[in-house]
Write an enzyme that holds these catalytic residues in place. Structure first.
Site, PDB file in Angstrom:
ATOM      1  N   SER A 140       0.833  -1.195   0.000  1.00 50.88           N
ATOM      2  CA  SER A 140       0.000   0.000   0.000  1.00 50.88           C
ATOM      3  C   SER A 140       0.870   1.248   0.000  1.00 50.88           C
ATOM      4  O   SER A 140       1.980   1.250   0.558  1.00 50.88           O
ATOM      5  CB  SER A 140      -0.860  -0.022   1.270  1.00 50.88           C
ATOM      6  OG  SER A 140      -1.443   1.227   1.490  1.00 50.88           O
ATOM      7  N   TYR A 164      -1.650  -1.373  10.889  1.00 49.12           N
ATOM      8  CA  TYR A 164      -1.977  -1.899   9.553  1.00 49.12           C
ATOM      9  C   TYR A 164      -0.808  -1.622   8.600  1.00 49.12           C
ATOM     10  O   TYR A 164      -0.325  -2.523   7.901  1.00 49.12           O
ATOM     11  CB  TYR A 164      -3.249  -1.228   9.023  1.00 49.12           C
ATOM     12  CG  TYR A 164      -3.409  -1.383   7.528  1.00 49.12           C
ATOM     13  CD1 TYR A 164      -3.732  -2.615   6.968  1.00 49.12           C
ATOM     14  CD2 TYR A 164      -3.192  -0.301   6.654  1.00 49.12           C
ATOM     15  CE1 TYR A 164      -3.847  -2.767   5.582  1.00 49.12           C
ATOM     16  CE2 TYR A 164      -3.313  -0.449   5.280  1.00 49.12           C
ATOM     17  CZ  TYR A 164      -3.632  -1.676   4.755  1.00 49.12           C
ATOM     18  OH  TYR A 164      -3.737  -1.832   3.397  1.00 49.12           O
ATOM     19  N   LYS A 168       2.185  -4.121   6.415  1.00 51.84           N
ATOM     20  CA  LYS A 168       2.602  -4.040   5.002  1.00 51.84           C
ATOM     21  C   LYS A 168       4.121  -3.889   4.918  1.00 51.84           C
ATOM     22  O   LYS A 168       4.787  -4.564   4.131  1.00 51.84           O
ATOM     23  CB  LYS A 168       1.928  -2.848   4.304  1.00 51.84           C
ATOM     24  CG  LYS A 168       0.434  -2.978   4.173  1.00 51.84           C
ATOM     25  CD  LYS A 168       0.036  -4.159   3.307  1.00 51.84           C
ATOM     26  CE  LYS A 168      -1.450  -4.381   3.229  1.00 51.84           C
ATOM     27  NZ  LYS A 168      -1.818  -5.704   2.726  1.00 51.84           N
TER      28      LYS A 168
HETATM   29  P1  NAD Z   1     -10.984  -6.753   1.360  1.00 50.83           P
HETATM   30  O1  NAD Z   1     -11.160  -6.762   2.827  1.00 50.83           O
HETATM   31  O2  NAD Z   1     -12.173  -6.495   0.514  1.00 50.83           O
HETATM   32  O3  NAD Z   1     -10.301  -8.117   0.880  1.00 50.83           O
HETATM   33  C1  NAD Z   1      -9.415  -8.848   1.698  1.00 50.83           C
HETATM   34  C2  NAD Z   1      -9.952 -10.265   1.762  1.00 50.83           C
HETATM   35  O4  NAD Z   1      -9.088 -11.075   2.569  1.00 50.83           O
HETATM   36  C3  NAD Z   1     -11.350 -10.360   2.361  1.00 50.83           C
HETATM   37  O5  NAD Z   1     -12.190 -11.023   1.446  1.00 50.83           O
HETATM   38  C4  NAD Z   1     -11.167 -11.167   3.652  1.00 50.83           C
HETATM   39  O6  NAD Z   1     -12.288 -11.974   3.929  1.00 50.83           O
HETATM   40  C5  NAD Z   1      -9.901 -11.949   3.329  1.00 50.83           C
HETATM   41  N1  NAD Z   1      -9.097 -12.363   4.486  1.00 50.83           N
HETATM   42  C6  NAD Z   1      -8.656 -11.587   5.503  1.00 50.83           C
HETATM   43  N2  NAD Z   1      -7.916 -12.311   6.355  1.00 50.83           N
HETATM   44  C7  NAD Z   1      -7.888 -13.578   5.859  1.00 50.83           C
HETATM   45  C8  NAD Z   1      -7.291 -14.797   6.292  1.00 50.83           C
HETATM   46  N3  NAD Z   1      -6.603 -14.886   7.441  1.00 50.83           N
HETATM   47  N4  NAD Z   1      -7.453 -15.904   5.535  1.00 50.83           N
HETATM   48  C9  NAD Z   1      -8.170 -15.861   4.393  1.00 50.83           C
HETATM   49  N5  NAD Z   1      -8.775 -14.734   3.945  1.00 50.83           N
HETATM   50  C10 NAD Z   1      -8.621 -13.604   4.672  1.00 50.83           C
HETATM   51  O7  NAD Z   1      -9.831  -5.694   1.022  1.00 50.83           O
HETATM   52  P2  NAD Z   1      -9.334  -5.152  -0.383  1.00 50.83           P
HETATM   53  O8  NAD Z   1      -9.648  -3.707  -0.420  1.00 50.83           O
HETATM   54  O9  NAD Z   1      -9.777  -6.013  -1.468  1.00 50.83           O
HETATM   55  O10 NAD Z   1      -7.768  -5.273  -0.168  1.00 50.83           O
HETATM   56  C11 NAD Z   1      -7.019  -6.379  -0.639  1.00 50.83           C
HETATM   57  C12 NAD Z   1      -5.575  -6.198  -0.204  1.00 50.83           C
HETATM   58  O11 NAD Z   1      -5.082  -4.966  -0.723  1.00 50.83           O
HETATM   59  C13 NAD Z   1      -5.392  -6.135   1.306  1.00 50.83           C
HETATM   60  O12 NAD Z   1      -4.207  -6.792   1.646  1.00 50.83           O
HETATM   61  C14 NAD Z   1      -5.264  -4.641   1.575  1.00 50.83           C
HETATM   62  O13 NAD Z   1      -4.513  -4.392   2.725  1.00 50.83           O
HETATM   63  C15 NAD Z   1      -4.540  -4.183   0.334  1.00 50.83           C
HETATM   64  N6  NAD Z   1      -4.759  -2.762   0.039  1.00 50.83           N
HETATM   65  C16 NAD Z   1      -6.034  -2.297  -0.080  1.00 50.83           C
HETATM   66  C17 NAD Z   1      -6.240  -0.948  -0.323  1.00 50.83           C
HETATM   67  C18 NAD Z   1      -7.649  -0.394  -0.444  1.00 50.83           C
HETATM   68  O14 NAD Z   1      -7.814   0.811  -0.363  1.00 50.83           O
HETATM   69  N7  NAD Z   1      -8.671  -1.196  -0.652  1.00 50.83           N
HETATM   70  C19 NAD Z   1      -5.155  -0.073  -0.471  1.00 50.83           C
HETATM   71  C20 NAD Z   1      -3.874  -0.602  -0.364  1.00 50.83           C
HETATM   72  C21 NAD Z   1      -3.677  -1.951  -0.109  1.00 50.83           C
HETATM   73  C1  UD1 Z   2      -6.507   5.365   4.079  1.00 45.05           C
HETATM   74  C2  UD1 Z   2      -5.554   4.862   5.124  1.00 45.05           C
HETATM   75  C3  UD1 Z   2      -4.394   4.132   4.442  1.00 45.05           C
HETATM   76  C4  UD1 Z   2      -4.925   3.004   3.554  1.00 45.05           C
HETATM   77  C5  UD1 Z   2      -5.911   3.609   2.561  1.00 45.05           C
HETATM   78  C6  UD1 Z   2      -6.550   2.582   1.683  1.00 45.05           C
HETATM   79  C7  UD1 Z   2      -5.696   6.371   7.049  1.00 45.05           C
HETATM   80  C8  UD1 Z   2      -4.998   7.403   7.836  1.00 45.05           C
HETATM   81  N1  UD1 Z   2      -5.079   5.966   5.934  1.00 45.05           N
HETATM   82  O1  UD1 Z   2      -5.820   6.220   3.227  1.00 45.05           O
HETATM   83  O2  UD1 Z   2      -3.528   3.596   5.402  1.00 45.05           O
HETATM   84  O3  UD1 Z   2      -3.876   2.382   2.851  1.00 45.05           O
HETATM   85  O4  UD1 Z   2      -6.964   4.280   3.289  1.00 45.05           O
HETATM   86  O5  UD1 Z   2      -7.342   1.702   2.429  1.00 45.05           O
HETATM   87  O6  UD1 Z   2      -6.764   5.887   7.406  1.00 45.05           O
HETATM   88  N2  UD1 Z   2     -11.893  11.579   3.834  1.00 45.05           N
HETATM   89  C9  UD1 Z   2     -12.861  12.443   4.272  1.00 45.05           C
HETATM   90  N3  UD1 Z   2     -13.976  11.909   4.849  1.00 45.05           N
HETATM   91  C10 UD1 Z   2     -14.169  10.565   5.007  1.00 45.05           C
HETATM   92  C11 UD1 Z   2     -13.154   9.682   4.548  1.00 45.05           C
HETATM   93  C12 UD1 Z   2     -12.022  10.228   3.986  1.00 45.05           C
HETATM   94  O7  UD1 Z   2     -12.732  13.656   4.149  1.00 45.05           O
HETATM   95  O8  UD1 Z   2     -15.197  10.140   5.555  1.00 45.05           O
HETATM   96  C13 UD1 Z   2     -10.695  12.150   3.188  1.00 45.05           C
HETATM   97  C14 UD1 Z   2      -9.395  11.816   3.899  1.00 45.05           C
HETATM   98  O9  UD1 Z   2      -9.103  12.769   4.874  1.00 45.05           O
HETATM   99  C15 UD1 Z   2      -8.400  11.828   2.727  1.00 45.05           C
HETATM  100  C16 UD1 Z   2      -9.240  11.341   1.535  1.00 45.05           C
HETATM  101  O10 UD1 Z   2     -10.593  11.552   1.910  1.00 45.05           O
HETATM  102  O11 UD1 Z   2      -7.970  13.139   2.450  1.00 45.05           O
HETATM  103  C17 UD1 Z   2      -9.036   9.866   1.233  1.00 45.05           C
HETATM  104  O12 UD1 Z   2      -9.249   9.126   2.424  1.00 45.05           O
HETATM  105  P1  UD1 Z   2      -9.301   7.522   2.446  1.00 45.05           P
HETATM  106  O13 UD1 Z   2     -10.226   7.052   1.384  1.00 45.05           O
HETATM  107  O14 UD1 Z   2      -9.577   7.104   3.835  1.00 45.05           O
HETATM  108  O15 UD1 Z   2      -7.843   7.096   1.995  1.00 45.05           O
HETATM  109  P2  UD1 Z   2      -6.393   7.505   2.609  1.00 45.05           P
HETATM  110  O16 UD1 Z   2      -6.512   8.515   3.655  1.00 45.05           O
HETATM  111  O17 UD1 Z   2      -5.532   7.847   1.469  1.00 45.05           O
END
Ligand code: NAD
Ligand code: UD1
Length: 370
Positions: A140, A164, A168
Site C-alpha cells: 500500500s 496496519y 505491510k
Molecule cells: P478486502 O477486505 O475487501 O479483501 C481482503 C480479503 O481477505 C477479504 O475477502 C477477507 O475476507 C480476506 N481475508 C482476511 N484475512 C484472511 C485470512 N486470514 N485468511 C483468508 N482470507 C482472509 O480488502 P481489499 O480492499 O480487497 O484489499 C485487498 C488487499 O489490498 C489487502 O491486503 C489490503 O490491505 C490491500 N490494500 C487495499 C487498499 C484499499 O484501499 N482497498 C489499499 C492498499 C492496499
Molecule cells: C486510508 C488509510 C491508508 C490506507 C488507505 C486505503 C488512514 C490514515 N489511511 O488512506 O492507510 O492504505 O486508506 O485503504 O486511514 N476523507 C474524508 N472523509 C471521510 C473519509 C475520507 O474527508 O469520511 C478524506 C481523507 O481525509 C483523505 C481522503 O478523503 O484526504 C481519502 O481518504 P481515504 O479514502 O480514507 O484514503 P487515505 O486517507 O488515502
C-alpha cells in the site's frame, strides 16, 4: 472446505492461487485473470467478504467460469493451506488476504499482526515447501507515510503510522529477506494508491462492513441514503482547495496491473527478483473534486460537513507511475469520471452491497486458538 465451482477441465491454463479473492480488489482481479485465460483458485475466510462476490465473478466470466474455484480457507489455518497445495499445483500466488482497516488496527494491533503476518508466513512456508516461488503481494502507498515531496517514487523512504501499515512494511521486508536467502523467488510488491470504482457491469464492487473508513464508500452510502452527510476531514491543508489530495485509481485498472505483474513473472528468461511497483494514476485529486465527480455521476447533491483533520492523514500523495509503465508495460486508463460513474452504477444496483451473514464478522485469530 467449501467447493462450489464444480467444473474440472482438461485445459492446461496456468493456475493462480488468489488469497482474499472474495474481497473488493481480489474479486476484480480474479475476473481479469479468468478473462486472460488463467485458472483461478480463490481462498478466502470470508471475514470481510461474501461468497456472493465469487459467484458473481463466475457469472461475469462467462465461458471462463469453468476455470474458477473457491475454497473457504483461513490462511492462519496452516493445515488447510497445506491441503490446498497437496491437492493442486499453483504456478503463482497473488496474496490479497488481510485485514485493512487502519482505525481497527490501532485498537486491535494483535489481531492485525496475527492475521496479516501469521497468515503471510504460513503462505510463504507452504509455498516454499511446494516449490511455488512466484508471488505478487498487495502492499500500500501507506508505507510512504507523509512523503516530503510528490510524486512518490518507489525509492522514497518508508515510514508507517499505524499497525496496519506496519504489517505491510514488515511483509515487504520479509519478501526481501526471502529473496536474499533464495534467489529462486520471484516476488512483486505492488503499492496501491487509492482503489475506487467498480466493475462497469455494476455486479461486483466494494462492500465495506460497518461504517466505511474510506472516502468513496462513504460518499456512496450518503448517495443511497444510508448516511446523512459526508464529513470532510480538514479543509486547511496546503492544497488547491484545502482538502486532502490522493491518487484514486479505478479498481479495474488496478486489476489489469496485477495481470501485467503476473505476466512479468512468467516472461521467458525472467529470473529471481523482489521488485516493487506503485499502482496509481500519477494524478492527485482533492476530496472536493472527488465529491463533485460523484455528484455529477449520480445527479444528487452530497451534503457535506467540514470537520478537523483525521489523525495520521497526509495532505497530498500521488504516485510516480514511471517504473510500472516501463517495466510492467502497464498504465492506468480511467479517470475520476469513470471511477465515479462505475462506483455509482454499483451502488445504485446494490445499495446494501452483497448479502452478508453477520456471524462471519472477524473477532478472533485462529493462530492463537490452536
Ligand atoms: P478486502 O477486505 O475487501 O479483501 C481482503 C480479503 O481477505 C477479504 O475477502 C477477507 O475476507 C480476506 N481475508 C482476511 N484475512 C484472511 C485470512 N486470514 N485468511 C483468508 N482470507 C482472509 O480488502 P481489499 O480492499 O480487497 O484489499 C485487498 C488487499 O489490498 C489487502 O491486503 C489490503 O490491505 C490491500 N490494500 C487495499 C487498499 C484499499 O484501499 N482497498 C489499499 C492498499 C492496499
Ligand atoms: C486510508 C488509510 C491508508 C490506507 C488507505 C486505503 C488512514 C490514515 N489511511 O488512506 O492507510 O492504505 O486508506 O485503504 O486511514 N476523507 C474524508 N472523509 C471521510 C473519509 C475520507 O474527508 O469520511 C478524506 C481523507 O481525509 C483523505 C481522503 O478523503 O484526504 C481519502 O481518504 P481515504 O479514502 O480514507 O484514503 P487515505 O486517507 O488515502
Amino acid at each position: 472446505m467449501n467447493h462450489w465451482a464444480s467444473v474440472t477441465n482438461g485445459h492446461s491454463a496456468r493456475t493462480i492461487l488468489v488469497t482474499g479473492g472474495a474481497g473488493y480488489i481480489g474479486s476484480h482481479c480474479s475476473l481479469q485473470l479468468l478473462l486472460a485465460g488463467y485458472k483461478v483458485v480463490i481462498i478466502d475466510n470470508l471475514s470481510n467478504a461474501s461468497d456472493e462476490a465469487v459467484r458473481r465473478v463466475g457469472d461475469l466470466a462467462g465461458k471462463y467460469k469453468k476455470n474458477l474455484y473457491f475454497y473457504k480457507v483461513d490462511l492462519c489455518d496452516k493445515e488447510s493451506l497445506e491441503r490446498m497445495f497437496l491437492a493442486q499445483r499453483f504456478d503463482a500466488v497473488i496474496h490479497f488476504a488481510g485485514l485493512k482497516a487502519v482505525g481497527e488496527s490501532v485498537a486491535k494491533p494483535l489481531l492485525y499482526y496475527c492475521n496479516n503476518l501469521v497468515g503471510t508466513l504460513n503462505l510463504m512456508d507452504v509455498m516454499t515447501k511446494h516449490n511455488c516461488k512466484k508471488l505478487v503481494f498487495s502492499s500500500s502507498a501507506t508505507v510512504y507515510g507523509q512523503p516530503k515531496t510528490v510524486p512518490c517514487t518507489e525509492t522514497f523512504p518508508l515510514d508507517v503510522l499505524n499497525p496496519y501499515g506496519r504489517t505491510k512494511l514488515y511483509i515487504e521486508q520479509i519478501c526481501r529477506d526471502l529473496y536474499a536467502a533464495d534467489t529462486g523467488w520471484q516476488i512483486i510488491l505492488l503499492r496501491y494508491f487509492n482503489p475506487v470504482g467498480a466493475h462497469p457491469s455494476g455486479h461486483i464492487g466494494e462492500d465495506p462492513r460497518g461504517i466505511p473508513n474510506n472516502l468513496m464508500p462513504f460518499v456512496q452510502q450518503v448517495a443511497v441514503g444510508r448516511r446523512p452527510e459526508l464529513t470532510v476531514f480538514g479543509n486547511d491543508y496546503p492544497t488547491r482547495d484545502g482538502t486532502g489530495v490522493r491518487d484514486y485509481i479505478h479498481v479495474v485498472d488496478l486489476a489489469t496491473g496485477h495481470i501485467a505483474a503476473v505476466e512479468k513473472l512468467f516472461k521467458s528468461g525472467s529470473t529471481g527478483a523482489c521488485d516493487v511497483y506503485n499502482l496509481g494514476t500519477g494524478r492527485g485529486t482533492s476530496v472536493l473534486e472527488m465529491v463533485a465527480a460523484f455528484e455529477k455521476a449520480c445527479g444528487k447533491k452530497i451534503p457535506l460537513k467540514i470537520a478537523g483533520r483525521r489523525p495520521g492523514d497526509c495532505s497530498e500523495i500521488y504516485a510516480s507511475t514511471e517504473k510500472a509503465e516501463k517495466e510492467l508495460g502497464w498504465k492506468a486508463r480511467y479517470g475520476i469520471d469513470e471511477m465515479a460513474r462505475d462506483q455509482w452504477n454499483w451502488a445504485s444496483k446494490n445499495p446494501y452491497g452483497y448479502v452478508y451473514e453477520e456471524e462471519n464478522n472477524h473477532t478472533e485469530c485462529k493462530a492463537y486458538s490452536n
